[in-house]
Scaffold this motif. Structure first.
Motif, PDB file in Angstrom:
ATOM      1  N   VAL A   1       6.101  -6.542  -2.647  1.00  0.00           N
ATOM      2  CA  VAL A   1       6.743  -5.627  -2.005  1.00  0.00           C
ATOM      3  C   VAL A   1       5.693  -4.918  -1.110  1.00  0.00           C
ATOM      4  CG1 VAL A   1       7.608  -2.922  -2.145  1.00  0.00           C
ATOM      5  CG2 VAL A   1       8.314  -4.676  -3.905  1.00  0.00           C
ATOM      6  N   ASN A   2       5.779  -5.325   0.417  1.00  0.00           N
ATOM      7  CA  ASN A   2       4.665  -4.856   1.202  1.00  0.00           C
ATOM      8  C   ASN A   2       5.131  -3.407   1.696  1.00  0.00           C
ATOM      9  OD1 ASN A   2       3.316  -7.435   1.841  1.00  0.00           O
ATOM     10  ND2 ASN A   2       5.350  -8.213   2.576  1.00  0.00           N
ATOM     11  N   ASN A   3       4.216  -2.645   1.241  1.00  0.00           N
ATOM     12  CA  ASN A   3       4.593  -1.263   1.316  1.00  0.00           C
ATOM     13  C   ASN A   3       3.362  -0.313   1.976  1.00  0.00           C
ATOM     14  OD1 ASN A   3       5.409   1.596   0.196  1.00  0.00           O
ATOM     15  ND2 ASN A   3       3.415   1.481  -0.599  1.00  0.00           N
ATOM     16  N   ALA A   4       2.125  -1.018   1.869  1.00  0.00           N
ATOM     17  CA  ALA A   4       1.164  -0.082   2.530  1.00  0.00           C
ATOM     18  C   ALA A   4       1.399   0.038   4.223  1.00  0.00           C
ATOM     19  CB  ALA A   4      -0.116  -1.022   2.443  1.00  0.00           C
ATOM     20  N   GLU A   5       0.769   1.059   4.593  1.00  0.00           N
ATOM     21  CA  GLU A   5       1.067   1.443   5.872  1.00  0.00           C
ATOM     22  C   GLU A   5      -0.285   2.224   6.298  1.00  0.00           C
ATOM     23  OE1 GLU A   5       3.601   4.619   6.742  1.00  0.00           O
ATOM     24  OE2 GLU A   5       2.093   6.023   5.587  1.00  0.00           O
ATOM     25  N   ILE A   6      -0.277   2.245   7.738  1.00  0.00           N
ATOM     26  CA  ILE A   6      -1.023   3.471   8.422  1.00  0.00           C
ATOM     27  C   ILE A   6      -0.162   4.083   9.545  1.00  0.00           C
ATOM     28  CG2 ILE A   6      -2.815   3.859   9.838  1.00  0.00           C
ATOM     29  CD1 ILE A   6      -4.365   1.591   8.788  1.00  0.00           C
TER      30      ILE A   6
ATOM     31  N   LEU B   1      -5.339  -0.890  14.843  1.00  0.00           N
ATOM     32  CA  LEU B   1      -5.833  -0.312  13.312  1.00  0.00           C
ATOM     33  C   LEU B   1      -4.346  -0.472  12.757  1.00  0.00           C
ATOM     34  CD1 LEU B   1      -8.387   0.237  11.828  1.00  0.00           C
ATOM     35  CD2 LEU B   1      -7.663   2.684  12.168  1.00  0.00           C
ATOM     36  N   VAL B   2      -3.340   0.303  13.368  1.00  0.00           N
ATOM     37  CA  VAL B   2      -1.910   0.395  12.635  1.00  0.00           C
ATOM     38  C   VAL B   2      -1.117  -0.873  12.641  1.00  0.00           C
ATOM     39  CG1 VAL B   2       0.268   1.328  13.021  1.00  0.00           C
ATOM     40  CG2 VAL B   2      -1.758   2.675  13.456  1.00  0.00           C
ATOM     41  N   TYR B   3      -1.731  -1.550  13.464  1.00  0.00           N
ATOM     42  CA  TYR B   3      -0.898  -2.938  13.836  1.00  0.00           C
ATOM     43  C   TYR B   3      -1.359  -4.038  12.560  1.00  0.00           C
ATOM     44  CZ  TYR B   3       2.524  -2.779  17.535  1.00  0.00           C
ATOM     45  OH  TYR B   3       3.753  -2.549  18.330  1.00  0.00           O
ATOM     46  N   GLU B   4      -2.793  -3.783  12.545  1.00  0.00           N
ATOM     47  CA  GLU B   4      -3.646  -4.562  11.557  1.00  0.00           C
ATOM     48  C   GLU B   4      -2.933  -4.541  10.077  1.00  0.00           C
ATOM     49  OE1 GLU B   4      -5.663  -7.567  10.473  1.00  0.00           O
ATOM     50  OE2 GLU B   4      -6.166  -6.779  12.733  1.00  0.00           O
TER      51      GLU B   4
ATOM     52  N   ALA C   1      -1.119  -7.695   8.653  1.00  0.00           N
ATOM     53  CA  ALA C   1      -1.361  -7.939   7.148  1.00  0.00           C
ATOM     54  C   ALA C   1      -0.163  -8.283   6.455  1.00  0.00           C
ATOM     55  CB  ALA C   1      -1.980  -6.502   6.492  1.00  0.00           C
ATOM     56  N   VAL C   2       1.034  -8.007   6.804  1.00  0.00           N
ATOM     57  CA  VAL C   2       2.246  -8.358   6.030  1.00  0.00           C
ATOM     58  C   VAL C   2       2.425  -9.948   6.385  1.00  0.00           C
ATOM     59  CG1 VAL C   2       4.731  -8.117   6.038  1.00  0.00           C
ATOM     60  CG2 VAL C   2       3.228  -6.069   6.427  1.00  0.00           C
ATOM     61  N   ILE C   3       2.051 -10.329   7.677  1.00  0.00           N
ATOM     62  CA  ILE C   3       2.223 -11.667   7.829  1.00  0.00           C
ATOM     63  C   ILE C   3       1.105 -12.598   7.201  1.00  0.00           C
ATOM     64  CG2 ILE C   3       1.913 -13.560   9.557  1.00  0.00           C
ATOM     65  CD1 ILE C   3       2.856 -11.355  11.882  1.00  0.00           C
TER      66      ILE C   3
END
Ligand SMILES: NC(=O)c1ccc[n+]([C@@H]2O[C@H](COP(=O)([O-])OP(=O)(O)OC[C@H]3O[C@@H](n4cnc5c(N)ncnc54)[C@H](OP(=O)(O)O)[C@@H]3O)[C@@H](O)[C@H]2O)c1
Length: 226
Positions: free
Chosen positions: A84-89, A107-110, A115-117
């Motif tokens: 489950v890819n949940n982390a976000e900025i 930073l947000v895209y990272e 990071a999900v990829i």
């Protein structure tokens, strides 16, 4: 019913990740919480509610850190059934074009996209060994162009350029991966945790209908979104 399935949830210390982790625990998953910084500290101190979880310090923006996560899962379980890819900025609320800081956007895209990829690339070999392996990418209506075009949609005037575009890109990534994974046994879904039907949600709880959709996904009963 899932028996002893293995799930990773990225970040679960502060917000919705904790809710997802609890739902998984109640549905017979072994839950690995991958968290860093504040979340990790909160979870480390949390001897009660989270004692059934395995906590692994992980920075999703670091390839090295993700490889350590993979090694730990591999040595303990030898496979992965659910990610489950949940982390976000989320930052830059209400910024106009002249106020947008590209470093903040990066930073947000990272975290929200790259990071999900990366985590899927790293954990795919373990997912391939999993039972009905499933990836759930947590998304947001703010990244849904159709909803944002609809003036009736309660958040259509929200402008969070970095966050919204990163979620829109994540949606397309999920769609493309869905096609790529179709011949394999790996399933991938987008999941918006907040049904913004009436805009009276509490942003750190999951309302009942949405919770049921999530449970259907983790039980492989149906795929409501993707
Ligand atoms: N809340 C809502 O209303 C809402 C609505 C729609 C969709 N969503 C989606 O639901 C998900 C969860 O939202 P939320 O509101 O619960 O989020 P949140 O409270 O902001 O928590 C996000 C967490 O991600 C972690 N994180 C960020 N970068 C990281 C990194 N590089 N490595 C490890 N952890 C990192 C942060 O951990 P640290 O604290 O340790 O830095 C933070 O605790 C997100 O994907 C969001 O887009 C939320």
């Amino acid at each position: 019913m899932n028996v002893n399935r293995i799930a990773v949830v990225t970040e679960s210390g502060n917000g919705l990740g904790k809710s997802f982790a609890n739902i998984l625990l109640n549905n017979n998953y072994n839950v690995i919480l991958a968290a860093s910084k504040k979340s990790f500290e909160l979870l480390s101190q949390d001897g009660g509610v989270h004692q059934d979880y395995k906590l692994v310090k992980t920075d999703f923006t670091s390839a090295e850190s993700l490889l350590e996560l993979k090694t730990k899962i591999d040595s303990e379980f030898g496979r992965l059934d659910l990610l489950v890819n949940n982390a976000e900025i989320a930052n830059g609320f209400g910024q106009k074009i002249d106020q947008i800081n590209l470093d903040e956007v990066r930073l947000v895209y990272e975290t929200n996209l790259f990071a999900v990829i990366r985590i899927i690339q790293v954990l795919k070999p373990l997912l391939e060994k999993g039972i009905d392996p499933n990836i759930i990418n947590i998304t947001s209506a703010l990244g849904d162009i159709n909803k944002m075009r609809d003036d009736e949609f309660c958040y259509s005037n929200y402008c969070m350029t970095a966050y919204a575009t990163s979620k829109a890109a994540l949606n397309m990534f999920t769609h493309l991966q869905c096609k790529e994974f179709k011949p394999s046994k790996i399933k991938i879904n987008s999941f918006d945790p907040i049904a913004l039907k009436n805009c009276t949600h509490n942003s750190v709880t999951i309302c009942d209908g949405i919770k049921d959709d999530f449970i259907a996904l983790i039980r492989h009963e149906e795929s409501p979104i993707q």
